[in-house]
Design an enzyme around this catalytic site. Structure first.
Site, PDB file in Angstrom:
ATOM      1  N   GLY A  16      35.973  18.187  63.476  1.00 29.32           N
ATOM      2  CA  GLY A  16      36.944  17.205  63.149  1.00 29.32           C
ATOM      3  C   GLY A  16      37.425  17.477  62.084  1.00 29.32           C
ATOM      4  O   GLY A  16      37.014  17.772  61.043  1.00 29.32           O
ATOM      5  N   VAL A  42      40.456  30.038  48.197  1.00 31.82           N
ATOM      6  CA  VAL A  42      41.150  30.924  48.165  1.00 31.82           C
ATOM      7  C   VAL A  42      41.319  31.283  46.589  1.00 31.82           C
ATOM      8  O   VAL A  42      41.287  32.383  46.249  1.00 31.82           O
ATOM      9  CB  VAL A  42      42.531  30.728  48.784  1.00 31.82           C
ATOM     10  CG1 VAL A  42      43.713  31.731  48.430  1.00 31.82           C
ATOM     11  CG2 VAL A  42      42.367  30.587  50.286  1.00 31.82           C
ATOM     12  N   ARG A  97      37.180  23.016  68.376  1.00 35.14           N
ATOM     13  CA  ARG A  97      35.738  23.030  68.802  1.00 35.14           C
ATOM     14  C   ARG A  97      35.798  24.128  69.715  1.00 35.14           C
ATOM     15  O   ARG A  97      36.744  24.675  70.400  1.00 35.14           O
ATOM     16  CB  ARG A  97      35.494  21.762  69.474  1.00 35.14           C
ATOM     17  CG  ARG A  97      35.485  20.676  68.662  1.00 35.14           C
ATOM     18  CD  ARG A  97      34.662  19.449  68.998  1.00 35.14           C
ATOM     19  NE  ARG A  97      34.355  18.573  68.008  1.00 35.14           N
ATOM     20  CZ  ARG A  97      35.222  17.611  67.414  1.00 35.14           C
ATOM     21  NH1 ARG A  97      36.560  17.496  67.985  1.00 35.14           N
ATOM     22  NH2 ARG A  97      34.835  16.809  66.465  1.00 35.14           N
ATOM     23  N   ASP A 148      28.212  18.866  60.757  1.00 38.54           N
ATOM     24  CA  ASP A 148      26.873  19.536  60.896  1.00 38.54           C
ATOM     25  C   ASP A 148      26.742  20.361  62.097  1.00 38.54           C
ATOM     26  O   ASP A 148      25.983  21.301  62.033  1.00 38.54           O
ATOM     27  CB  ASP A 148      25.701  18.364  61.100  1.00 38.54           C
ATOM     28  CG  ASP A 148      25.991  17.402  62.041  1.00 38.54           C
ATOM     29  OD1 ASP A 148      27.014  17.029  62.248  1.00 38.54           O
ATOM     30  OD2 ASP A 148      24.941  17.138  62.776  1.00 38.54           O
ATOM     31  N   GLY A 149      27.559  20.244  63.003  1.00 35.97           N
ATOM     32  CA  GLY A 149      27.625  21.052  64.248  1.00 35.97           C
ATOM     33  C   GLY A 149      28.376  22.425  63.844  1.00 35.97           C
ATOM     34  O   GLY A 149      27.731  23.322  64.234  1.00 35.97           O
ATOM     35  N   THR A 157      34.184  15.696  56.968  1.00 32.90           N
ATOM     36  CA  THR A 157      34.056  14.792  57.671  1.00 32.90           C
ATOM     37  C   THR A 157      34.338  13.401  56.996  1.00 32.90           C
ATOM     38  O   THR A 157      34.096  13.006  55.961  1.00 32.90           O
ATOM     39  CB  THR A 157      32.866  14.810  58.440  1.00 32.90           C
ATOM     40  OG1 THR A 157      32.697  13.418  59.127  1.00 32.90           O
ATOM     41  CG2 THR A 157      31.732  14.623  57.601  1.00 32.90           C
ATOM     42  N   ASP A 203      33.197  10.734  58.243  1.00 30.14           N
ATOM     43  CA  ASP A 203      32.103   9.645  58.674  1.00 30.14           C
ATOM     44  C   ASP A 203      31.130   9.457  57.302  1.00 30.14           C
ATOM     45  O   ASP A 203      30.442   8.526  57.254  1.00 30.14           O
ATOM     46  CB  ASP A 203      31.316   9.941  59.795  1.00 30.14           C
ATOM     47  CG  ASP A 203      32.219  10.118  60.937  1.00 30.14           C
ATOM     48  OD1 ASP A 203      32.986   9.314  61.221  1.00 30.14           O
ATOM     49  OD2 ASP A 203      32.103  11.038  61.968  1.00 30.14           O
ATOM     50  N   ASP A 248      28.413  10.872  56.650  1.00 29.88           N
ATOM     51  CA  ASP A 248      26.886  11.042  57.583  1.00 29.88           C
ATOM     52  C   ASP A 248      26.233  12.105  57.496  1.00 29.88           C
ATOM     53  O   ASP A 248      25.263  12.183  58.006  1.00 29.88           O
ATOM     54  CB  ASP A 248      27.128  10.405  58.913  1.00 29.88           C
ATOM     55  CG  ASP A 248      27.879  11.532  59.846  1.00 29.88           C
ATOM     56  OD1 ASP A 248      28.587  12.321  59.293  1.00 29.88           O
ATOM     57  OD2 ASP A 248      27.763  11.315  61.025  1.00 29.88           O
ATOM     58  N   ARG A 287      45.156  -8.826  57.748  1.00 30.64           N
ATOM     59  CA  ARG A 287      44.759 -10.079  57.001  1.00 30.64           C
ATOM     60  C   ARG A 287      46.040 -10.802  56.877  1.00 30.64           C
ATOM     61  O   ARG A 287      45.856 -12.179  57.128  1.00 30.64           O
ATOM     62  CB  ARG A 287      43.822  -9.797  55.849  1.00 30.64           C
ATOM     63  CG  ARG A 287      43.428 -11.177  55.337  1.00 30.64           C
ATOM     64  CD  ARG A 287      42.393 -11.163  54.207  1.00 30.64           C
ATOM     65  NE  ARG A 287      41.084 -10.570  54.522  1.00 30.64           N
ATOM     66  CZ  ARG A 287      39.995 -10.971  55.310  1.00 30.64           C
ATOM     67  NH1 ARG A 287      40.421 -12.340  55.754  1.00 30.64           N
ATOM     68  NH2 ARG A 287      38.819 -10.508  55.595  1.00 30.64           N
ATOM     69  N   ARG A 328      44.307 -16.650  63.090  1.00 27.03           N
ATOM     70  CA  ARG A 328      43.743 -15.962  64.132  1.00 27.03           C
ATOM     71  C   ARG A 328      42.668 -15.338  63.799  1.00 27.03           C
ATOM     72  O   ARG A 328      42.109 -14.945  62.555  1.00 27.03           O
ATOM     73  CB  ARG A 328      44.644 -14.949  64.391  1.00 27.03           C
ATOM     74  CG  ARG A 328      45.566 -15.310  65.574  1.00 27.03           C
ATOM     75  CD  ARG A 328      46.433 -14.181  66.248  1.00 27.03           C
ATOM     76  NE  ARG A 328      47.274 -14.826  67.319  1.00 27.03           N
ATOM     77  CZ  ARG A 328      48.650 -14.575  67.329  1.00 27.03           C
ATOM     78  NH1 ARG A 328      49.101 -13.840  66.562  1.00 27.03           N
ATOM     79  NH2 ARG A 328      49.321 -15.206  68.421  1.00 27.03           N
ATOM     80  N   ARG A 372      31.323   6.911  65.846  1.00 24.74           N
ATOM     81  CA  ARG A 372      30.778   6.883  67.145  1.00 24.74           C
ATOM     82  C   ARG A 372      29.099   6.764  66.948  1.00 24.74           C
ATOM     83  O   ARG A 372      28.721   5.848  67.364  1.00 24.74           O
ATOM     84  CB  ARG A 372      30.912   8.216  67.736  1.00 24.74           C
ATOM     85  CG  ARG A 372      31.597   7.848  69.272  1.00 24.74           C
ATOM     86  CD  ARG A 372      32.242   9.363  69.831  1.00 24.74           C
ATOM     87  NE  ARG A 372      33.103   9.894  69.190  1.00 24.74           N
ATOM     88  CZ  ARG A 372      33.709  11.004  69.374  1.00 24.74           C
ATOM     89  NH1 ARG A 372      33.009  11.620  70.113  1.00 24.74           N
ATOM     90  NH2 ARG A 372      34.676  11.656  68.804  1.00 24.74           N
ATOM     91  N   GLN A 419      42.866   7.237  60.694  1.00 24.27           N
ATOM     92  CA  GLN A 419      42.113   7.451  59.679  1.00 24.27           C
ATOM     93  C   GLN A 419      41.887   8.949  59.336  1.00 24.27           C
ATOM     94  O   GLN A 419      41.159   9.230  58.262  1.00 24.27           O
ATOM     95  CB  GLN A 419      40.646   6.669  59.860  1.00 24.27           C
ATOM     96  CG  GLN A 419      40.808   5.424  60.078  1.00 24.27           C
ATOM     97  CD  GLN A 419      39.734   4.683  61.147  1.00 24.27           C
ATOM     98  OE1 GLN A 419      38.693   4.336  60.680  1.00 24.27           O
ATOM     99  NE2 GLN A 419      40.059   4.875  62.298  1.00 24.27           N
TER     100      GLN A 419
HETATM  101  P1  ADP Z   1      31.216  19.202  63.370  1.00 27.23           P
HETATM  102  O1  ADP Z   1      31.325  20.343  62.613  1.00 27.23           O
HETATM  103  O2  ADP Z   1      32.507  18.483  62.881  1.00 27.23           O
HETATM  104  O3  ADP Z   1      30.114  18.374  63.468  1.00 27.23           O
HETATM  105  P2  ADP Z   1      31.156  19.980  66.095  1.00 27.23           P
HETATM  106  O4  ADP Z   1      29.706  19.410  66.353  1.00 27.23           O
HETATM  107  O5  ADP Z   1      32.141  19.793  67.223  1.00 27.23           O
HETATM  108  O6  ADP Z   1      31.813  19.423  64.689  1.00 27.23           O
HETATM  109  O7  ADP Z   1      30.985  21.559  65.957  1.00 27.23           O
HETATM  110  C1  ADP Z   1      31.990  22.364  65.738  1.00 27.23           C
HETATM  111  C2  ADP Z   1      31.773  23.747  66.204  1.00 27.23           C
HETATM  112  O8  ADP Z   1      30.430  24.375  65.817  1.00 27.23           O
HETATM  113  C3  ADP Z   1      31.541  23.659  67.761  1.00 27.23           C
HETATM  114  O9  ADP Z   1      32.509  23.602  68.791  1.00 27.23           O
HETATM  115  C4  ADP Z   1      30.850  24.967  67.922  1.00 27.23           C
HETATM  116  O10 ADP Z   1      31.834  26.090  68.327  1.00 27.23           O
HETATM  117  C5  ADP Z   1      29.941  25.227  66.967  1.00 27.23           C
HETATM  118  N1  ADP Z   1      28.700  24.745  67.127  1.00 27.23           N
HETATM  119  C6  ADP Z   1      28.200  23.447  66.875  1.00 27.23           C
HETATM  120  N2  ADP Z   1      26.815  23.296  67.138  1.00 27.23           N
HETATM  121  C7  ADP Z   1      26.250  24.504  67.469  1.00 27.23           C
HETATM  122  C8  ADP Z   1      25.181  25.186  67.807  1.00 27.23           C
HETATM  123  N3  ADP Z   1      24.085  24.457  67.757  1.00 27.23           N
HETATM  124  N4  ADP Z   1      25.121  26.305  67.905  1.00 27.23           N
HETATM  125  C9  ADP Z   1      26.303  27.338  67.698  1.00 27.23           C
HETATM  126  N5  ADP Z   1      27.444  26.847  67.373  1.00 27.23           N
HETATM  127  C10 ADP Z   1      27.591  25.482  67.589  1.00 27.23           C
END
Ligand code: ADP
Length: 323
Positions: free
Chosen positions: A11, A24, A72, A103-104, A126, A128, A130, A155, A163, A172, A255
């Site tokens: 995101g 850079v 993604r 974290d993904g 992010t 969030d 979090d 407001r 209201r 989420r 946002q």
């Molecule tokens: P965010 O980084 O914002 O948490 P996502 O969870 O959508 O977003 O993760 C972004 C991208 O990172 C995914 O589309 C994927 O390409 C990669 N990714 C996420 N989790 C894994 C995983 N367990 N193993 C390998 N690649 C991952």
């Protein structure tokens, strides 16, 4: 080390551009070549990789979004996808990567490092707030101010018409943004996924407020609240009480965009600089965080192992001040 890459993944959040600029310019300062990888891991797989000069990142510190795009990427979840990504890096002789995302994206970075030895440093991007390992993430402060401003505007009309409004804020799985924007916007109640929502108790809360002379109210709802989204909560309240005419506003993707706040720009600049220095120090598998106004390096896995939750004491602030 001569060449490094930077990508934004998952995101988007305001301030990612400021982070790209910092990576850079710091790289160039230290005599490195910095490659921008477009659309996160997707660009690594397709070879969408371009050299960025100091002027390629001019005039972006004040822009939301990300000039190197984000995405993604399903293919990157598979080892075969990561083989292709590693080949692209090898072809361009890129030895280290700065990954700006959530974290993904960090999980992906750890896999790339484990399987192909690519040095990876993460920056938390992010809205969030979090992610563990850091007090603040890049984009959170801007999104918080956007949500607060939206609540302020609601407001005005809520007060003019006596209201009840429900304002849905992004989140989420995390109520951090909802909680803080609710406190900043003076909300009458704040519903978040971290705590069970009791609709009847919320109705009682509203009644107490009305007895005390309130004529309008704002309920902030995190989109992932356990009792449902703002529309579902409004209809549950209408079914069970005299509050039948509540209006719903979903702030949604507003946002995510907009000019980053000063806080996010400074945070992104400090973190981007540290990320490049970390790569030069042979660090890998770490994320850059901020802790007590100090820039720190933490293991990437802290992002999900020590996930940041809002402190329950904030709920107390919200409830006491809503009387
Ligand atoms: P965010 O980084 O914002 O948490 P996502 O969870 O959508 O977003 O993760 C972004 C991208 O990172 C995914 O589309 C994927 O390409 C990669 N990714 C996420 N989790 C894994 C995983 N367990 N193993 C390998 N690649 C991952």
């Amino acid at each position: 080390m001569k060449r490094i890459g930077v990508l934004t993944s998952g995101g988007d959040s305001p301030g990612m551009n400021a982070a790209v600029r910092a990576v850079v310019r710091t790289g160039i300062y230290y005599g490195l070549e910095v490659y921008g990888i477009e659309r996160g891991y997707k660009g690594l797989i397709t070879g969408d990789v371009h050299l960025l000069g100091a002027r390629s990142v001019s005039g972006i510190i004040n822009q939301g979004g990300t000039i190197i795009y984000t995405a993604r990427c399903k293919e990157f979840f598979e080892p075969e996808g990561r083989v292709k990504a590693a080949q692209t890096l090898k072809e361009h002789q890129i030895e280290g990567l700065v990954i700006i995302g959530g974290d993904g994206s960090y999980r992906g970075a750890l896999a790339l490092h484990a399987e192909h030895g690519i040095r990876c440093i993460g920056l938390p991007g992010t809205i969030d707030n979090d992610i563990g390992g850091t007090d603040y993430t890049i984009g959170y402060d801007t999104a918080l101010n956007t949500a607060m401003e939206a609540i302020d505007r609601i407001r005005d009309t809520a007060q003019s018409h006596d209201r009840l409004f429900y304002v849905e804020v992004m989140g989420r799985h995390s109520g951090y943004l909802a909680m803080m924007s609710g406190i900043a916007g003076g909300a009458e109640d704040i519903l978040v996924p971290e705590t069970p929502t009791d609709i009847d108790q919320m109705i009682e809360h509203l009644r107490t407020g009305m007895k005390r002379g309130k004529r309008s109210a704002i309920i902030v709802v995190a989109e992932g609240d356990d009792a449902g989204n703002a529309y579902e909560i409004a209809s549950k309240v209408a079914e069970r009480s005299e509050f039948k005419d509540g209006r719903v506003t979903v702030i949604g993707h507003l946002q995510r965009g907009g000019r980053p706040s000063a806080f996010d720009r400074v945070l992104a600049s400090r973190m981007g600089l540290r990320a490049v220095e970390a790569l030069m120090e042979d660090e890998t598998g770490k994320m850059v965080g901020i802790s007590g106004n100090n820039i720190v390096l933490r293991p990437l896995s802290e992002a999900w192992e020590c996930r940041t939750l809002f402190d329950p004491k904030f709920l107390r602030v919200a409830h006491i001040l809503a009387t």
